[in-house]
Write an enzyme that holds these catalytic residues in place. Structure first.
Site, PDB file in Angstrom:
ATOM      1  CG  ASP A   1      -2.138  -0.952   0.901  1.00 44.81           C
ATOM      2  OD1 ASP A   1      -2.673  -0.893  -0.218  1.00 44.81           O
ATOM      3  OD2 ASP A   1      -2.504  -1.730   1.795  1.00 44.81           O
TER       4      ASP A   1
ATOM      5  CG  ASP B   1      -8.004  -3.802  -2.114  1.00 41.06           C
ATOM      6  OD1 ASP B   1      -8.461  -4.797  -2.701  1.00 41.06           O
ATOM      7  OD2 ASP B   1      -8.354  -3.503  -0.964  1.00 41.06           O
TER       8      ASP B   1
HETATM    9  N1  GLY Z   1      -7.339  -1.685   0.758  1.00 40.00           N
HETATM   10  C1  GLY Z   1      -8.156  -2.135   1.791  1.00 40.00           C
HETATM   11  C2  GLY Z   1      -9.575  -1.716   1.719  1.00 40.00           C
HETATM   12  O1  GLY Z   1     -10.062  -1.257   0.716  1.00 40.00           O
HETATM   13  O2  GLY Z   1     -10.231  -1.851   2.724  1.00 40.00           O
END
Ligand code: GLY
Length: 398
Positions: A119, A181
């Site tokens: 992330d 994601d």
């Molecule tokens: N990337 C984690 C979420 O969307 O909760």
């Protein structure tokens, strides 16, 4: 022959339906004034800046009593609080918002070598990416470049994707997991690749997007949340969910990451296959929206309509669909974005009650773990304000 009286009734009905639903050629009107939303954001985030201190943690959830739940800098959401301040600066151009945004951006500099999850794109691009757009400071540029290189170390060529979770250096790793994601984190790679002419970074982002296109989508263009791969040869071990209702369900936020991610891929590469993918993912999302448009946390959740709505998914979708409209000029994307924004910009969703120091209520983080259910979550504010900024770029006369 049709009775003239019946014909008149029929024509009235058709006209009424067209007026009440809008049609494919007419733009739906805004039901709110963007200035009012930014005024609320300025008021509530001014209070937040007064109550919070820069202390090695980042605000993630605003509470009704005027306090915040904060998280360590390594949390995947740490870039969104400074990101929100940059969005407010974007709209207002007021120097004090830039100063606050910088103050909250710089603590994240230490993450540039952080390689423990995927992330870094969210964390660094929402903070330093926005900072650099406004200031063009060389030190910020260096952080962006180093962060992209760090993120790229999580790419495994045998699989063709960046590994989302876990230690990339772990010996005897049995599964390499990639989540939908992860598409969002490619923006950092492509931005840096473009600035530095680093072909390897670009190739990593493109390979990841291509592999995800093949493996994360079902036939109807809904998405799986997680794909588990054999790390040594890329063989698929499992397709499953983590935050959705079931392995085969359509988790709302996951679908919006896909729409946003492939729209961004088209912007950054110009490859029409990404635009096509974004449109198909968007069409699937739009076709299943409930009557009042804000999605439930999962489109297949078992107790709809008695399931929580996810304002964050609505916010991400509205921002992504506005960009998709810009690339395609398809009015259905504009109109759905406006419907979502109209709904979010209503008393039900806006945080102008109690002592909340944020903008949007009613998001869902992880329903399966009963975590952040029907709460404020910082990334909902970020993408909502980004959508408001995009809207004002598109519609100059609002
Ligand atoms: N990337 C984690 C979420 O969307 O909760």
């Amino acid at each position: 022959m049709i009775n003239p009286f019946k014909l008149i009734i029929l024509l009235c009905l058709i006209a009424f339906t067209a007026c009440s639903q809008g049609n494919d050629k007419e733009k739906i009107q805004l039901a709110f004034n963007p200035d009012d939303i930014i005024a609320l954001a300025e008021k509530n985030y001014t209070e937040a800046l007064t109550s919070l201190t820069v202390n090695g943690r980042m605000p993630r959830n605003a509470n009704a009593d005027g306090t915040w739940r904060t998280v360590p800098l390594r949390d995947w959401t740490s870039g969104f609080f400074p990101g929100v301040l940059w969005q407010i600066y974007d709209y207002t151009n007021k120097e004090e918002w830039k100063e606050s945004a910088l103050e909250w951006t710089w603590p994240l500099a230490e993450l540039k070598d952080f390689d423990r999850h995927h992330d870094l794109g969210f964390m660094i691009f929402c903070s330093f990416g926005n900072a650099y757009k406004h200031t063009e400071e060389a030190d910020q540029y260096d952080i962006l470049v180093q962060s992209a290189r760090t993120l790229a170390t999580r790419f495994r060529p045998e699989v063709g994707t960046i590994m989302s979770w876990g230690n990339i250096h772990e010996e005897n790793l049995v599964r390499h997991q990639t989540i939908i994601d992860n598409m969002m984190n490619l923006e950092l790679l492509l931005w840096v690749a473009d600035k530095t002419e680093d072909e390897e970074l670009k190739e990593i982002a493109i390979t990841h997007a291509n592999t995800t296109m093949v493996n994360h989508f079902r036939k109807d263009y809904s998405t799986y949340h997680v794909v588990e791969y054999n790390p040594s040869n890329g063989e698929i071990l499992k397709k499953r969910t983590h935050q959705g209702y079931q392995d085969n369900s359509m988790w709302a936020r996951g679908q919006t990451w896909a729409i946003y991610g492939y729209t961004m891929m088209y912007r950054e590469t110009g490859d029409p296959k990404y635009l096509d993918q974004a449109e198909k993912a968007a069409d699937q999302f739009i076709s299943r929206l409930p009557d009042d448009v804000v999605p439930y946390w999962d489109f297949d959740a078992p107790n709809i309509p008695d399931e929580p709505k996810d304002a964050s998914a609505a916010a991400i979708a509205s921002s992504a669909l506005l960009e998709l409209y810009q690339h395609t000029e398809e009015i259905k994307y504009y109109n759905t974005a406006i419907q979502l924004l109209n709904r979010l910009s209503s008393e039900e969703y806006l945080a102008n009650t109690e002592n909340y120091q944020c903008v949007l209520l009613h998001s869902v983080g992880n329903k399966n773990k009963d975590s952040e259910v029907d709460e404020h979550i910082i990334y909902a504010d970020y993408y909502y304000l980004e959508a408001i900024n995009r809207l004002t770029d598109i519609v100059s006369d609002i």
